[in-house]
Motif scaffolding. Sequence first.
Motif, PDB file in Angstrom:
ATOM      1  N   ASP A   1     -24.875 -54.429  61.069  1.00  0.00           N
ATOM      2  CA  ASP A   1     -23.874 -53.426  60.700  1.00  0.00           C
ATOM      3  C   ASP A   1     -22.864 -53.225  61.832  1.00  0.00           C
ATOM      4  O   ASP A   1     -21.670 -53.042  61.583  1.00  0.00           O
ATOM      5  N   ILE A   2     -23.345 -53.247  63.060  1.00  0.00           N
ATOM      6  CA  ILE A   2     -22.453 -53.074  64.213  1.00  0.00           C
ATOM      7  C   ILE A   2     -21.458 -54.230  64.285  1.00  0.00           C
ATOM      8  O   ILE A   2     -20.257 -54.027  64.529  1.00  0.00           O
ATOM      9  N   GLU A   3     -21.951 -55.447  64.048  1.00  0.00           N
ATOM     10  CA  GLU A   3     -21.072 -56.614  64.114  1.00  0.00           C
ATOM     11  C   GLU A   3     -20.056 -56.612  62.984  1.00  0.00           C
ATOM     12  O   GLU A   3     -18.886 -56.971  63.173  1.00  0.00           O
ATOM     13  N   ARG A   4     -20.492 -56.171  61.824  1.00  0.00           N
ATOM     14  CA  ARG A   4     -19.538 -56.059  60.716  1.00  0.00           C
ATOM     15  C   ARG A   4     -18.466 -55.017  61.023  1.00  0.00           C
ATOM     16  O   ARG A   4     -17.295 -55.182  60.680  1.00  0.00           O
ATOM     17  N   ALA A   5     -18.897 -53.930  61.666  1.00  0.00           N
ATOM     18  CA  ALA A   5     -17.945 -52.875  62.020  1.00  0.00           C
ATOM     19  C   ALA A   5     -16.891 -53.405  62.983  1.00  0.00           C
ATOM     20  O   ALA A   5     -15.698 -53.071  62.865  1.00  0.00           O
ATOM     21  N   ILE A   6     -17.312 -54.229  63.937  1.00  0.00           N
ATOM     22  CA  ILE A   6     -16.355 -54.815  64.889  1.00  0.00           C
ATOM     23  C   ILE A   6     -15.314 -55.636  64.138  1.00  0.00           C
ATOM     24  O   ILE A   6     -14.100 -55.514  64.383  1.00  0.00           O
ATOM     25  N   LEU A   7     -15.762 -56.485  63.226  1.00  0.00           N
ATOM     26  CA  LEU A   7     -14.830 -57.310  62.457  1.00  0.00           C
ATOM     27  C   LEU A   7     -13.920 -56.458  61.582  1.00  0.00           C
ATOM     28  O   LEU A   7     -12.733 -56.759  61.426  1.00  0.00           O
ATOM     29  N   SER A   8     -14.481 -55.400  61.017  1.00  0.00           N
ATOM     30  CA  SER A   8     -13.672 -54.508  60.193  1.00  0.00           C
ATOM     31  C   SER A   8     -12.578 -53.847  61.024  1.00  0.00           C
ATOM     32  O   SER A   8     -11.421 -53.747  60.594  1.00  0.00           O
ATOM     33  N   HIS A   9     -12.930 -53.406  62.239  1.00  0.00           N
ATOM     34  CA  HIS A   9     -11.933 -52.803  63.122  1.00  0.00           C
ATOM     35  C   HIS A   9     -10.853 -53.816  63.498  1.00  0.00           C
ATOM     36  O   HIS A   9      -9.660 -53.483  63.540  1.00  0.00           O
ATOM     37  N   LEU A  10     -11.270 -55.058  63.766  1.00  0.00           N
ATOM     38  CA  LEU A  10     -10.294 -56.107  64.089  1.00  0.00           C
ATOM     39  C   LEU A  10      -9.368 -56.365  62.902  1.00  0.00           C
ATOM     40  O   LEU A  10      -8.157 -56.562  63.078  1.00  0.00           O
ATOM     41  N   ALA A  11      -9.942 -56.351  61.703  1.00  0.00           N
ATOM     42  CA  ALA A  11      -9.143 -56.581  60.501  1.00  0.00           C
ATOM     43  C   ALA A  11      -8.080 -55.504  60.329  1.00  0.00           C
ATOM     44  O   ALA A  11      -7.009 -55.749  59.780  1.00  0.00           O
ATOM     45  N   HIS A  12      -8.389 -54.316  60.828  1.00  0.00           N
ATOM     46  CA  HIS A  12      -7.436 -53.203  60.736  1.00  0.00           C
ATOM     47  C   HIS A  12      -6.495 -53.145  61.938  1.00  0.00           C
ATOM     48  O   HIS A  12      -5.704 -52.203  62.059  1.00  0.00           O
ATOM     49  N   GLY A  13      -6.600 -54.138  62.821  1.00  0.00           N
ATOM     50  CA  GLY A  13      -5.651 -54.245  63.915  1.00  0.00           C
ATOM     51  C   GLY A  13      -5.995 -53.477  65.173  1.00  0.00           C
ATOM     52  O   GLY A  13      -5.149 -53.327  66.061  1.00  0.00           O
ATOM     53  N   LEU A  14      -7.233 -52.977  65.292  1.00  0.00           N
ATOM     54  CA  LEU A  14      -7.608 -52.220  66.491  1.00  0.00           C
ATOM     55  C   LEU A  14      -7.822 -53.158  67.674  1.00  0.00           C
ATOM     56  O   LEU A  14      -8.419 -54.232  67.512  1.00  0.00           O
ATOM     57  N   PRO A  15      -7.367 -52.783  68.857  1.00  0.00           N
ATOM     58  CA  PRO A  15      -7.600 -53.601  70.051  1.00  0.00           C
ATOM     59  C   PRO A  15      -9.034 -53.449  70.544  1.00  0.00           C
ATOM     60  O   PRO A  15      -9.740 -52.499  70.187  1.00  0.00           O
ATOM     61  N   TYR A  16      -9.464 -54.398  71.376  1.00  0.00           N
ATOM     62  CA  TYR A  16     -10.833 -54.369  71.894  1.00  0.00           C
ATOM     63  C   TYR A  16     -11.174 -53.037  72.550  1.00  0.00           C
ATOM     64  O   TYR A  16     -12.271 -52.508  72.383  1.00  0.00           O
ATOM     65  N   LYS A  17     -10.238 -52.506  73.318  1.00  0.00           N
ATOM     66  CA  LYS A  17     -10.497 -51.283  74.075  1.00  0.00           C
ATOM     67  C   LYS A  17     -10.825 -50.121  73.140  1.00  0.00           C
ATOM     68  O   LYS A  17     -11.747 -49.329  73.400  1.00  0.00           O
TER      69      LYS A  17
END
Length: 221
Positions: free
Chosen positions: A154-170
């Motif tokens: 779930d954590i890894e999916r959340a990371i990809l979801s955030h990336l898909a929405h354009g959020l930066p790593y920070k």
Amino acid sequence: MVWTVVPEMTHLDARLRVIAPMGYSLVIHVRSLTPEYYVSTYPEGWVEIYTERQYAMFDPINLWARTNSGRTRWSEVQVENYSPASGLIMERARDYGLNYGCGVSRSRIDEYGTLSCLFCAREDRELSDSELDEVESIFNQLLAAVEAARPLSDIERAILSHLAHGLPYKEIAHLQGVSTETIKKRLERIRELLGARNSVQAVAIATKRGLILNQPAAGPD
């Protein structure tokens, strides 16, 4: 192929063929009309005409599945409530011996943009309540096995979801309460698991498989 991720698929397939002598159709994680897994044992002629004429757009059983989570016999679906072509499709299905059947559906379109369903057909009679119970049980086993075989947490999916929405790593690191380096390490693992060359491709693969839903953000809180 679903046989590679569901250890009991051979047994479940055999049971479905007994319950549904005229065939069954299984689709898992349909997204934008493309399923992650698809199995059909319906008569070849029916599959060909169904595909060529795009019956899925007007098939009342398919339309029922898109708007419901649960189970039903085909005879319980109000065909007249759908497209005018729906009745003609059901009549054409009977030309191939698909006289009786059932459908089981799990719609997660609002949550993940995906739909999964299992349809079974007989020529001779309605499916009994116990057969409906077994079809639903088999469907649940298949979904559980596919979910268990998914490589991402779930954590890894959340990371990809955030990336898909354009959020930066920070910002992703802040949301997860970890360092930016931790996010980068998690992304390395994600890319390995998905066979992606970079994070953009990882997002694309996860989106195609229905692991995440790439939607625009609703806006600032």
